[in-house]
Motif scaffolding. Structure first.
Motif, PDB file in Angstrom:
ATOM      1  N   PHE A  10       0.887  -1.173   0.000  1.00  0.00           N
ATOM      2  CA  PHE A  10       0.000   0.000   0.000  1.00  0.00           C
ATOM      3  C   PHE A  10       0.919   1.215   0.000  1.00  0.00           C
ATOM      4  N   SER A  11       0.811   2.058  -1.027  1.00  0.00           N
ATOM      5  CA  SER A  11       1.809   3.127  -1.148  1.00  0.00           C
ATOM      6  C   SER A  11       1.285   4.318  -1.944  1.00  0.00           C
ATOM      7  N   ASN A  35      -0.563  -4.763  -5.604  1.00  0.00           N
ATOM      8  CA  ASN A  35      -0.558  -3.375  -5.148  1.00  0.00           C
ATOM      9  C   ASN A  35      -1.967  -3.016  -4.699  1.00  0.00           C
ATOM     10  N   ILE A  36      -2.121  -2.838  -3.391  1.00  0.00           N
ATOM     11  CA  ILE A  36      -3.467  -2.635  -2.821  1.00  0.00           C
ATOM     12  C   ILE A  36      -3.733  -1.148  -2.538  1.00  0.00           C
ATOM     13  N   THR A  37      -3.038  -0.278  -3.269  1.00  0.00           N
ATOM     14  CA  THR A  37      -3.213   1.157  -3.020  1.00  0.00           C
ATOM     15  C   THR A  37      -4.589   1.656  -3.494  1.00  0.00           C
ATOM     16  N   ARG A  42      -8.593  -3.718  -3.556  1.00  0.00           N
ATOM     17  CA  ARG A  42      -8.758  -4.191  -2.181  1.00  0.00           C
ATOM     18  C   ARG A  42     -10.092  -4.909  -2.002  1.00  0.00           C
ATOM     19  N   VAL A  58       3.808  -1.114   4.197  1.00  0.00           N
ATOM     20  CA  VAL A  58       2.829  -0.024   4.369  1.00  0.00           C
ATOM     21  C   VAL A  58       3.544   1.225   4.896  1.00  0.00           C
ATOM     22  N   LEU A  69      -6.593   0.172   6.330  1.00  0.00           N
ATOM     23  CA  LEU A  69      -6.282  -1.197   5.904  1.00  0.00           C
ATOM     24  C   LEU A  69      -6.818  -2.267   6.847  1.00  0.00           C
ATOM     25  N   TYR A  72      -9.514  -4.466   5.322  1.00  0.00           N
ATOM     26  CA  TYR A  72      -9.034  -5.225   4.167  1.00  0.00           C
ATOM     27  C   TYR A  72      -8.111  -6.358   4.589  1.00  0.00           C
ATOM     28  N   PRO A 202      -6.464   6.661  -3.247  1.00  0.00           N
ATOM     29  CA  PRO A 202      -6.639   5.333  -2.633  1.00  0.00           C
ATOM     30  C   PRO A 202      -8.005   5.103  -1.991  1.00  0.00           C
TER      31      PRO A 202
END
Ligand SMILES: Cc1cc2nc3c(=O)[nH]c(=O)nc-3n(C[C@H](O)[C@H](O)[C@H](O)COP(=O)(O)O)c2cc1C
Length: 263
Positions: A10-11, A35-37, A42, A58, A69, A72, A202
């Motif tokens: 996450f970024s 990549n869960i940004t 997500r 993170v 987060l 998630y 995000p």
């Protein structure tokens, strides 16, 4: 390496992503990236197994894992999966974030074999942690990856030894989350309506048709829109954010923290 290497990142302003990828390159040139940004990434569950190794990265928000987060992460499961925990902070402190990240994932079927706290340019200002991760940080991250690869080889030769507990810095109960009134970035006349801010938000807080329309209730002040705007049209003008930023500049623009590694 027999294990399959995966990155879970996450970024919002990319410093965590750069750091995690540098560590990964030290372990193995082949890896899969989750990549869960962005919110669309997500939605689904991810299940890792005992042949996977996962680097979880993170940013630090107020000394903790970003609150966004928490829900998630319940969708991510490990099954005796080896993990490397990484937090990236803006040169102030990472407080309890690394311990929290480790605890979250160790409760979900992951076993930590290494962890690190790295430094990234502060989301709020380029005057704190300027340009980081820089060349030295990325080299250090890659070398950390090489050490992790050696540890993975040792574990393969001596299975069962991975349960030796990984100790990281941090306290429990964790630092209390600071609450702030809802705030959102302002959009200046410079805006060229390119939509980069909305595409990269995000939390989907920026309206997809009118980019100056931002939902303060959804905004997490990650500063993705501010840093990614090609014409500097987005800014947090809210008095409180300005005050925090000024304080950060006064205290942390002249010091250089170095990454801390646990292996
Ligand atoms: C809401 C918020 C809270 C933050 N809190 C901290 C903090 O407690 N300590 C710190 O050193 N940096 C803090 N930062 C800075 C980020 O941790 C840092 O800039 C990080 O490199 C951002 O990661 P990213 O580029 O992957 O988004 C905060 C940033 C944001 C947006």
């Amino acid at each position: 390496m027999d294990n399959k290497l995966n990155l879970l990142i996450f970024s919002p302003t990319d410093t965590t992503a750069k750091t995690v990828r540098a560590i990964a390159h030290g372990i193995n040139e082949n890896f899969s990236e989750y990549n869960i940004t962005l919110p669309d990434n997500r939605n689904s569950e991810i299940i890792f197994n005992e042949n996977d190794v996962v680097i979880i990265g993170v940013p630090v928000y107020a000394g903790r894992v970003p609150a966004l987060l928490s829900d998630y992460f319940t969708k991510i499961k490990g099954n005796h999966t080896l993990a490397i925990f990484v937090v990236v902070y803006g040169n102030r402190d990472y407080d309890d974030a690394l311990l929290e990240l480790k605890n979250i994932f160790e409760e979900r079927g992951f076993m930590g074999i290494a962890a690190g706290a790295f430094i990234g340019e502060h989301s709020y200002t380029n005057k704190v942690g300027t340009g980081r991760p820089d060349q030295a940080d990325l080299e250090l991250a890659r070398n950390f990856g090489i050490k992790i690869r050696e540890k993975l080889t040792q574990l393969k030769d001596h299975p069962g030894t991975e349960t030796a507990a990984l100790a990281v810095k941090g306290n429990y109960p964790y630092k209390e989350r600071t609450s702030m009134p809802p705030t959102k970035p302002e959009t200046s006349d410079q805006c060229i309506s390119c939509g980069i801010c909305a595409e990269n938000c995000p939390t989907g807080a920026i309206d997809m048709k009118d980019y100056s329309e931002v939902d303060a209730a959804k905004c997490i002040r990650c500063c993705s829109c501010v840093k990614k705007c090609p014409v500097d049209a987005k800014a947090y003008n809210h008095e409180l954010v300005q005050k925090i930023t000024q304080n950060l500049i006064e205290k942390f623009s002249m010091v250089r923290h170095e990454p801390e590694l646990f292996i």
